[in-house]
Design a protein around this motif. Structure first.
Motif, short mmCIF file in Angstrom:
data_model
loop_
_atom_site.label_atom_id
_atom_site.label_comp_id
_atom_site.label_asym_id
_atom_site.label_seq_id
_atom_site.Cartn_x
_atom_site.Cartn_y
_atom_site.Cartn_z
N ARG A 116 -38.96 -11.11 -40.77
CA ARG A 116 -38.28 -11.93 -39.76
C ARG A 116 -37.14 -11.11 -39.15
O ARG A 116 -36.62 -10.19 -39.77
N LEU A 117 -36.73 -11.48 -37.96
CA LEU A 117 -35.63 -10.76 -37.32
C LEU A 117 -34.31 -10.95 -38.06
O LEU A 117 -33.45 -10.07 -38.02
N ASP A 118 -34.13 -12.09 -38.74
CA ASP A 118 -32.87 -12.30 -39.44
C ASP A 118 -32.74 -11.45 -40.70
O ASP A 118 -31.71 -11.49 -41.37
N GLN A 119 -33.77 -10.66 -40.98
CA GLN A 119 -33.70 -9.74 -42.13
C GLN A 119 -33.24 -8.34 -41.73
O GLN A 119 -33.03 -7.50 -42.61
N ILE A 120 -33.10 -8.08 -40.43
CA ILE A 120 -32.73 -6.73 -40.00
C ILE A 120 -31.30 -6.71 -39.49
O ILE A 120 -30.72 -7.74 -39.17
N HIS A 121 -30.74 -5.51 -39.43
CA HIS A 121 -29.32 -5.36 -39.08
C HIS A 121 -29.10 -4.69 -37.74
O HIS A 121 -28.11 -4.99 -37.05
N ALA A 122 -29.96 -3.77 -37.35
CA ALA A 122 -29.75 -3.04 -36.10
C ALA A 122 -31.09 -2.61 -35.52
O ALA A 122 -32.07 -2.43 -36.25
N ILE A 123 -31.10 -2.45 -34.21
CA ILE A 123 -32.27 -1.92 -33.50
C ILE A 123 -31.80 -0.80 -32.59
O ILE A 123 -30.82 -0.95 -31.85
N ILE A 124 -32.48 0.34 -32.68
CA ILE A 124 -32.21 1.45 -31.76
C ILE A 124 -33.36 1.52 -30.78
O ILE A 124 -34.52 1.66 -31.17
N THR A 125 -33.05 1.39 -29.50
CA THR A 125 -34.08 1.37 -28.47
C THR A 125 -33.56 2.09 -27.23
O THR A 125 -32.52 2.75 -27.28
N ASP A 126 -34.30 1.96 -26.13
CA ASP A 126 -33.89 2.63 -24.90
C ASP A 126 -33.37 1.62 -23.89
O ASP A 126 -33.41 0.40 -24.11
N GLY B 251 -27.16 -11.84 -34.34
CA GLY B 251 -26.24 -10.99 -35.08
C GLY B 251 -26.77 -9.59 -35.33
O GLY B 251 -26.26 -8.88 -36.21
N ILE B 252 -27.79 -9.19 -34.57
CA ILE B 252 -28.38 -7.86 -34.71
C ILE B 252 -27.73 -6.88 -33.76
O ILE B 252 -27.63 -7.16 -32.55
N GLU B 253 -27.29 -5.76 -34.27
CA GLU B 253 -26.68 -4.73 -33.42
C GLU B 253 -27.77 -4.06 -32.59
O GLU B 253 -28.79 -3.64 -33.13
N VAL B 254 -27.55 -3.99 -31.28
CA VAL B 254 -28.49 -3.33 -30.38
C VAL B 254 -27.87 -1.99 -29.93
O VAL B 254 -26.85 -1.98 -29.26
N ILE B 255 -28.49 -0.88 -30.33
CA ILE B 255 -27.99 0.45 -30.01
C ILE B 255 -28.91 1.07 -28.98
O ILE B 255 -30.12 1.21 -29.22
N ILE B 256 -28.36 1.43 -27.83
CA ILE B 256 -29.14 2.05 -26.77
C ILE B 256 -29.02 3.57 -26.88
O ILE B 256 -27.91 4.12 -26.85
#
Length: 260
Positions: free
Chosen positions: A225-235, A250-255
């Motif tokens: 599930r998405l509530d199990q992750i902490h951050a996503i690195i994408t473009d 509450g997920i950190e989105v890193i570009i």
């Protein structure tokens, strides 16, 4: 047996849609033990997510996943974006870290950018990732056992899952085939999904590496599930709806920005 939990029921209905391509209200009423009104509301909700379209007496899947490609084909897709994502992920790894790198074409770029790191331990189920780090002097490599899946050059199965039992990791860097705000993280292969799920259980921080093309895709097997992750690195191609939805969870989105 009636399933009264709305979220759990809707997830199971979506799973039926993915497996069968279409569903009928009457069949779902019998399966889940709830009223036709409730099932229609469930289907309307799934339709509002863009995952299905209502049909006479039921619904049909809209967002079908693309056919899986082998690792060599994946390596060539969106390579500049994947390189930036891998480079940005490598910046999160510090000396003394113990990490898991899942198999995959995007996570492979992370391995390349770790070659100059020092005092890092990497566990992986990817043969290509282990090979990339084999002569990196500052990186110790643990390779899971298991059965080789040639299409992805990954090891999986009960032996691979059991190899995680003795360890606790700081961070899992996870690649996915699909990311959906409702259904979560998915992949094409059932054994891979099971292993990825176990990886999630054995890491304190979960970081997903994916280019923006994976957002909105739903593959058959859910990893987490998405509530199990902490951050996503994408473009930078990420759609605003997904960026806002992830931030609300509450997920950190890193570009991963292009190098000047």
């Amino acid at each position: 047996m009636a399933i009264r939990n709305t979220r759990a029921r809707r997830q199971q209905i979506l799973q039926c849609l993915i497996e069968l391509g279409s569903v009928q209200v009457a069949e779902l009423v019998e399966r889940f033990g709830v009223s036709a009104v409730t099932i229609r509301a469930d289907l309307s909700h799934i339709e509002s997510q863009g995952l299905a379209t209502r049909t006479h007496g039921g619904a049909a899947l809209v967002r079908t996943p693309p056919q899986e490609q082998d690792i060599h084909e994946k390596d060539a897709l969106n390579l500049p974006l994947k390189e930036r994502i891998g480079a940005r992920a490598a910046q999160l790894v510090q000396a003394g870290d113990n990490i898991i790198i899942d198999s995959g074409s995007t996570t492979m770029t992370l391995a390349r950018h770790l070659r100059g790191h020092r005092d890092v331990t990497v566990m992986t189920n990817g043969l290509n990732i282990a090979w990339e780090l084999a002569n990196a002097p500052g990186v110790d490599v643990l390779l899971s056992g298991g059965v080789l899946r040639k299409q992805s050059l990954s090891l999986q199965g009960s032996q691979a899952e059991a190899s995680l039992n003795a360890y606790s990791f700081d961070t899992l860097f996870l690649g996915v085939d699909g990311l959906d705000l409702q259904f979560g993280l998915t992949t094409h292969d059932e054994a891979e999904a099971r292993l990825n799920h176990r990886m999630v259980e054995h890491a304190r921080r979960i970081v997903v590496l994916t280019d923006a093309s994976k957002f909105g895709r739903v593959s058959l097997h859910r990893i987490a599930r998405l509530d199990q992750i902490h951050a996503i690195i994408t473009d930078a191609g990420i759609d605003d709806r997904y960026r806002e939805g992830l931030l609300q969870l509450g997920i950190e989105v890193i570009i991963a920005e292009a190098t000047p």
